[in-house]
Design an enzyme around this catalytic site. Structure first.
Site, mmCIF file in Angstrom:
data_model
loop_
_atom_site.group_PDB
_atom_site.id
_atom_site.type_symbol
_atom_site.label_atom_id
_atom_site.label_comp_id
_atom_site.label_asym_id
_atom_site.label_seq_id
_atom_site.Cartn_x
_atom_site.Cartn_y
_atom_site.Cartn_z
ATOM 1 C CB THR A 174 -0.954 -0.036 1.211
ATOM 2 O OG1 THR A 174 -1.853 -1.120 1.022
ATOM 3 C CG2 THR A 174 -1.757 1.233 1.355
ATOM 4 C CB THR A 213 0.556 -3.980 6.183
ATOM 5 O OG1 THR A 213 -0.694 -3.922 5.495
ATOM 6 C CG2 THR A 213 1.168 -2.604 6.250
HETATM 7 N N1 ASP Z 1 -2.741 -5.381 0.544
HETATM 8 C C1 ASP Z 1 -1.620 -4.535 0.907
HETATM 9 C C2 ASP Z 1 -0.339 -5.332 0.842
HETATM 10 O O1 ASP Z 1 -0.032 -6.072 1.731
HETATM 11 C C3 ASP Z 1 -1.832 -3.991 2.239
HETATM 12 C C4 ASP Z 1 -0.775 -3.036 2.696
HETATM 13 O O2 ASP Z 1 0.286 -2.882 2.156
HETATM 14 O O3 ASP Z 1 -1.048 -2.369 3.710
HETATM 15 O O4 ASP Z 1 0.374 -5.196 -0.104
#
Ligand code: ASP
Length: 342
Positions: free
Chosen positions: A12, A86
């Site tokens: 993200t 994340t």
């Molecule tokens: N879906 C995203 C990922 O893990 C979530 C994030 O980065 O917060 O790439």
């Protein structure tokens, strides 16, 4: 001048709107430009890949591991920051940690809000990560998020969308980043690093199977049938299942599959308390209990043990990883002062 290498992998923190949802798109330099860089820190960006982290494979994680080691081959480098989605950040951070024997830190960070969100957390998290990577040694691989520094081991994503995305259910943060300074609690001893897998290593298949009421051994057996070299059984409670699953575990272990038991409960260790299909019987069938490691990191422990042991599932490599858990008092004790929780 302090030198930090930022390895960009997507997530993200590198995501933009695609018309029907967000996806990782921005290059590392664009991610860096969204943040201020702490005074006295010079940054070099490595664009490794640009994916949302639910799409990561073990091959990506092996490439990341080698990229970290390549960055640290330069003695001028003081630390590494990895920008990462994340969703599986806790897996990659723990994977890197298990192979990390360098005094210089590897700091994982990301964001819950996309790169160009007006009130987003990308810039602040990256700034804090750069500050941490350039100012501390002997912490291994850590996660810096929402003003807190966590050891990779034992930390999990605990909220799907809240800015305070990470927590250590059985421990405490190592430090905090406030007002442009990192303040540290106590230091944890570092375990010995595992030997680095060779480049081009073929990753073994390691699956996760969760137990639940009315659970049977069909999915566990299917994992063995699919060629899994390791399986994490996510037990109920303190790591329990039923007699049918215990039999399946016994068969898998006899066939040379590494079986580990974690729990679907958010906090606390698995423990050999119950028979009749419980953790007592699973351990007797040859499964290893993974302490406080939650399922994603328990899988990484099994994977790392297999990679370090050349694919052999003797149990010894995994036992060494599990035994290296820092001996700290449970968080519930640490939060008690004169018997009063706070
Ligand atoms: N879906 C995203 C990922 O893990 C979530 C994030 O980065 O917060 O790439």
């Amino acid at each position: 001048m302090r030198h930090v290498v930022v390895i960009s992998t997507g997530g993200t923190i590198a995501s933009r709107w695609q018309g029907d949802g967000y996806a990782a798109e921005a290059a590392g330099q664009e991610v860096l430009e969204a943040s201020a860089v702490p005074d006295g820190v010079e940054v070099r960006v490595v664009d490794l890949f640009t994916v949302n982290s639910s799409r990561l494979t073990t091959d990506h994680q092996l490439r990341l591991l080698h990229a970290v080691h390549d960055a640290l081959a330069d003695p001028e480098v003081d630390g590494v920051v990895v920008t990462h989605g994340t969703d599986t950040l806790e897996e990659s951070a723990f994977f890197v940690d298990l192979f990390h024997g360098d005094r210089r830190p590897v700091v994982f960070t990301g964001a819950q809000q996309p790169l160009d969100a007006a009130d987003g957390d990308a810039a602040g998290n990256l700034y804090d990560a750069l500050l941490t990577a350039s100012s501390r040694r002997d912490i291994g691989s850590v996660i810096v998020f929402a003003g807190q520094v966590f050891a990779a081991r034992g930390t999990v994503k605990r909220h799907t969308v809240d800015a305070r995305a990470f927590g250590a259910p059985d421990g405490l943060p190592l430090g905090r980043v406030e007002f442009g300074r990192v303040t540290w609690g106590r230091q944890q001893p570092r375990p010995e690093a595992l030997p680095l897998p060779e480049r081009g290593t073929t990753a073994p298949r390691v699956d996760i199977v969760m137990h639940h009421s009315d659970g049977d051994s069909v999915l566990f057996d299917a994992a063995v049938g699919a060629g899994a070299r390791g399986i994490v059984l996510v037990g109920t409670g303190a790591g329990n299942a039923n007699p049918e699953v215990v039999d399946a575990v016994r068969r898998a272990v006899a066939a040379g599959v590494e079986v580990a038991v974690s729990t679907r409960v958010a906090a606390g260790a698995v423990a050999p308390l119950y028979t009749g299909g419980g953790a007592v019987d699973l351990a007797a069938a040859g499964a290893l209990l993974t302490g406080t490691l939650k399922p994603g990191q328990a899988r990484i422990a099994v994977l790392a043990a297999l990679l370090a042991g050349g694919g052999a599932g003797s149990g010894a490599g995994l036992r060494r990883i599990l035994d290296a858990a820092p001996r700290t008092a449970p968080a519930s004790d640490l939060y008690l002062v004169d018997g009063v929780g706070h």
